[in-house]
Design a protein around this motif. Structure first.
Motif, PDB file in Angstrom:
ATOM      1  N   PRO A   9      18.472  36.020  28.198  1.00  0.00           N
ATOM      2  CA  PRO A   9      19.234  35.267  29.209  1.00  0.00           C
ATOM      3  C   PRO A   9      18.695  35.457  30.627  1.00  0.00           C
ATOM      4  O   PRO A   9      18.734  34.524  31.434  1.00  0.00           O
ATOM      5  N   ARG A  10      18.198  36.630  30.952  1.00  0.00           N
ATOM      6  CA  ARG A  10      17.612  36.854  32.277  1.00  0.00           C
ATOM      7  C   ARG A  10      16.201  36.262  32.351  1.00  0.00           C
ATOM      8  O   ARG A  10      15.819  35.650  33.354  1.00  0.00           O
ATOM      9  N   GLU A  11      15.446  36.444  31.299  1.00  0.00           N
ATOM     10  CA  GLU A  11      14.063  35.950  31.282  1.00  0.00           C
ATOM     11  C   GLU A  11      14.021  34.424  31.341  1.00  0.00           C
ATOM     12  O   GLU A  11      13.165  33.844  32.014  1.00  0.00           O
ATOM     13  N   ARG A  12      14.938  33.788  30.659  1.00  0.00           N
ATOM     14  CA  ARG A  12      14.993  32.321  30.655  1.00  0.00           C
ATOM     15  C   ARG A  12      15.208  31.781  32.057  1.00  0.00           C
ATOM     16  O   ARG A  12      14.588  30.794  32.457  1.00  0.00           O
ATOM     17  N   ASP A  13      16.058  32.434  32.825  1.00  0.00           N
ATOM     18  CA  ASP A  13      16.326  31.967  34.182  1.00  0.00           C
ATOM     19  C   ASP A  13      15.144  32.216  35.118  1.00  0.00           C
ATOM     20  O   ASP A  13      14.951  31.490  36.089  1.00  0.00           O
ATOM     21  N   LEU A  14      14.369  33.261  34.839  1.00  0.00           N
ATOM     22  CA  LEU A  14      13.257  33.625  35.724  1.00  0.00           C
ATOM     23  C   LEU A  14      11.957  32.909  35.383  1.00  0.00           C
ATOM     24  O   LEU A  14      11.069  32.802  36.233  1.00  0.00           O
ATOM     25  N   ASN A  15      11.831  32.429  34.165  1.00  0.00           N
ATOM     26  CA  ASN A  15      10.569  31.829  33.719  1.00  0.00           C
ATOM     27  C   ASN A  15      10.475  30.385  34.203  1.00  0.00           C
ATOM     28  O   ASN A  15      10.729  29.429  33.462  1.00  0.00           O
ATOM     29  N   ARG A  16      10.076  30.242  35.456  1.00  0.00           N
ATOM     30  CA  ARG A  16      10.030  28.916  36.083  1.00  0.00           C
ATOM     31  C   ARG A  16       8.977  28.011  35.449  1.00  0.00           C
ATOM     32  O   ARG A  16       9.080  26.785  35.527  1.00  0.00           O
ATOM     33  N   LYS A  17       7.949  28.588  34.843  1.00  0.00           N
ATOM     34  CA  LYS A  17       6.881  27.786  34.241  1.00  0.00           C
ATOM     35  C   LYS A  17       7.205  27.375  32.806  1.00  0.00           C
ATOM     36  O   LYS A  17       6.454  26.614  32.203  1.00  0.00           O
ATOM     37  N   LEU A  18       8.285  27.906  32.261  1.00  0.00           N
ATOM     38  CA  LEU A  18       8.642  27.653  30.856  1.00  0.00           C
ATOM     39  C   LEU A  18       7.458  27.969  29.944  1.00  0.00           C
ATOM     40  O   LEU A  18       7.186  27.273  28.965  1.00  0.00           O
ATOM     41  N   ALA A  19       6.743  29.040  30.299  1.00  0.00           N
ATOM     42  CA  ALA A  19       5.553  29.443  29.543  1.00  0.00           C
ATOM     43  C   ALA A  19       5.947  30.546  28.572  1.00  0.00           C
ATOM     44  O   ALA A  19       6.109  31.709  28.964  1.00  0.00           O
ATOM     45  N   TRP A  20       6.090  30.164  27.323  1.00  0.00           N
ATOM     46  CA  TRP A  20       6.528  31.115  26.302  1.00  0.00           C
ATOM     47  C   TRP A  20       5.475  31.258  25.218  1.00  0.00           C
ATOM     48  O   TRP A  20       4.810  30.295  24.840  1.00  0.00           O
ATOM     49  N   GLY A  21       5.341  32.461  24.719  1.00  0.00           N
ATOM     50  CA  GLY A  21       4.551  32.707  23.538  1.00  0.00           C
ATOM     51  C   GLY A  21       5.462  33.218  22.438  1.00  0.00           C
ATOM     52  O   GLY A  21       6.691  33.206  22.576  1.00  0.00           O
ATOM     53  N   GLU A  22       4.851  33.678  21.339  1.00  0.00           N
ATOM     54  CA  GLU A  22       5.626  34.208  20.226  1.00  0.00           C
ATOM     55  C   GLU A  22       5.128  35.606  19.908  1.00  0.00           C
ATOM     56  O   GLU A  22       3.916  35.861  19.888  1.00  0.00           O
ATOM     57  N   TRP A  23       6.045  36.540  19.703  1.00  0.00           N
ATOM     58  CA  TRP A  23       5.694  37.914  19.390  1.00  0.00           C
ATOM     59  C   TRP A  23       6.660  38.407  18.321  1.00  0.00           C
ATOM     60  O   TRP A  23       7.840  38.620  18.578  1.00  0.00           O
TER      61      TRP A  23
END
Length: 397
Positions: A9-23
């Protein structure tokens, strides 16, 4: 389908680039800001926080807990003191590395193991006849890596305690935001740092307190791209990049012994307990060691410039670590491969890991690494150098 960690929930709000990977089935931020150099610089000059919750985490307990880990690990776990942490690989019976990770001794008969790959079944296969319990706490324990030059100041502000007495690879429990947090003096950046092991239900409260405490110290959330750059400078290996787990390898050349990964110092043949792979590794050493070795490579910048100049282009190297293997040559013959090729912002060099013929492992040996510009393949001169590429005194201070 990937899911978010407890901090999502915190990371989603901070990730302005919507740059996600998978781990390991979780969303992992690749980068939060416009470029990951901002996050990398936070590690080297201030403080950065990485969500490392996707690591597999196991609590091994019971009367024979240390015996089980000594059966599995190449290092002597019986010597591990309470509140001490060690880094170790573990192997199959052929002496090939399955994974590498940390073991923290939480009590006389209780340990926490972290791993990049799922290991519960491997532990179960090795616990025959032992009084031991292995609990997978991967989904119960969140984890934050608080790393960087000012990480200690942030931790002290968040806990109201002094941390100068916590030595490298040691642990100490504390409270943050009213929640119990286990702190280890460990990390994956080659810098001063701590890893915070947090009950899942307290994750957001701990995150908020750490960032509140870090506001005066330039704290940043950081993603996998920045972590990749930092760990390469620090000479730290990555599974499925520098080596393939023996559990997933589909060809013999994908299997590596610890001595092929510059981890031979972590194989303790003299310990009392027999361990998986011991006989195979002894035979390997008796035969003169494995045919390939992991080394550091420093690429010649003038050669990279020349490759671009040939196409009337300025040098434009990617700031992202290139993990896929490329050939390494000597006198026109392939002698190995290079992985994790990247520019080190602090060392100001283009470096890589090289898996080379053992006759070429001596520092100063000259080879060349394949390089491609505008679809044209060529090669760039490189030199074997000692690792780590960057060894900061504050890492251990």
């Amino acid at each position: 389908m990937s899911v978010g960690t407890a901090f999502f929930p915190r990371e989603r709000d901070l990730n302005r680039k919507l740059a996600w990977g998978e781990w390991s089935g979780y969303h992992a931020a690749a980068v939060y800001a416009d470029a990951h150099d901002i996050e990398y610089n936070a590690v080297r000059e201030a403080a950065a926080v990485f969500d490392v919750s996707p690591l597999y985490k196991y609590v091994v307990s019971g009367r024979n807990a240390a015996r089980l880990l000594d059966r599995v690990m190449t290092r002597d776990v019986s010597k591990l003191q309470v509140d001490q942490v060690l880094y170790t690989p573990w192997c199959d019976e052929e002496g090939k590395v399955l994974d590498d990770g940390t073991v923290a001794r939480l009590g006389a008969s209780e340990f926490r193991v972290t791993a990049a790959d799922a290991c519960a079944r491997w532990f179960a296969l090795n616990d025959t006849g032992l009084d031991v319990q292995v609990q997978d706490v991967s989904d119960e324990l969140a984890a934050l890596a608080l790393q960087g030059r000012l990480s200690r100041e942030v931790l002290e502000a968040a806990t109201g305690q002094g941390w100068t007495d916590l030595r490298y690879f040691r642990r100490r429990p504390t409270d943050i935001a009213g929640a119990p947090v286990d702190v280890t003096r460990t990390g994956y950046t080659g810098d001063r740092g701590y890893e915070l092991w947090v009950p899942m239900e307290a994750a957001l409260a701990v995150w908020d307190r750490v960032f509140e405490a870090g506001a005066d110290y330039g704290i940043h959330p950081a993603g996998i791209r920045a972590l990749d750059v930092a760990r390469v400078e620090a000479g730290l290996l990555l599974i499925e990049a520098e080596y393939t787990s023996a559990r997933h390898a589909t060809a013999a050349e994908q299997q590596y012994s610890p001595f092929e990964l510059a981890l031979g110092r972590l194989v303790e043949f003299g310990k009392a307990a027999d361990f998986n792979g011991r006989r195979a590794l002894l035979a390997e050493q008796k035969a003169g060691g494995p045919p390939r070795r992991l080394v550091g490579l420093e690429l010649e910048w003038a050669g990279i410039e020349a490759m671009f100049a040939k196409h009337d282009l300025p040098p434009a190297v990617s700031p992202i670590v290139h993990r896929d293997p490329v050939p390494v040559y000597r006198e026109g013959r392939q002698v190995g491969r290079a992985t994790s090729i990247g520019w080190g912002p602090t060392i100001k060099k283009m470096v890589a890991f090289g898996s080379l013929d053992r006759r070429l492992e001596a520092p100063g040996t000259e080879v060349s690494v394949e390089w491609t510009v505008e679809g044209e393949r060529g090669s760039v001169a490189a030199t074997v150098v000692p690792m780590p590429f960057l060894d900061l005194p504050r890492k251990r201070s």
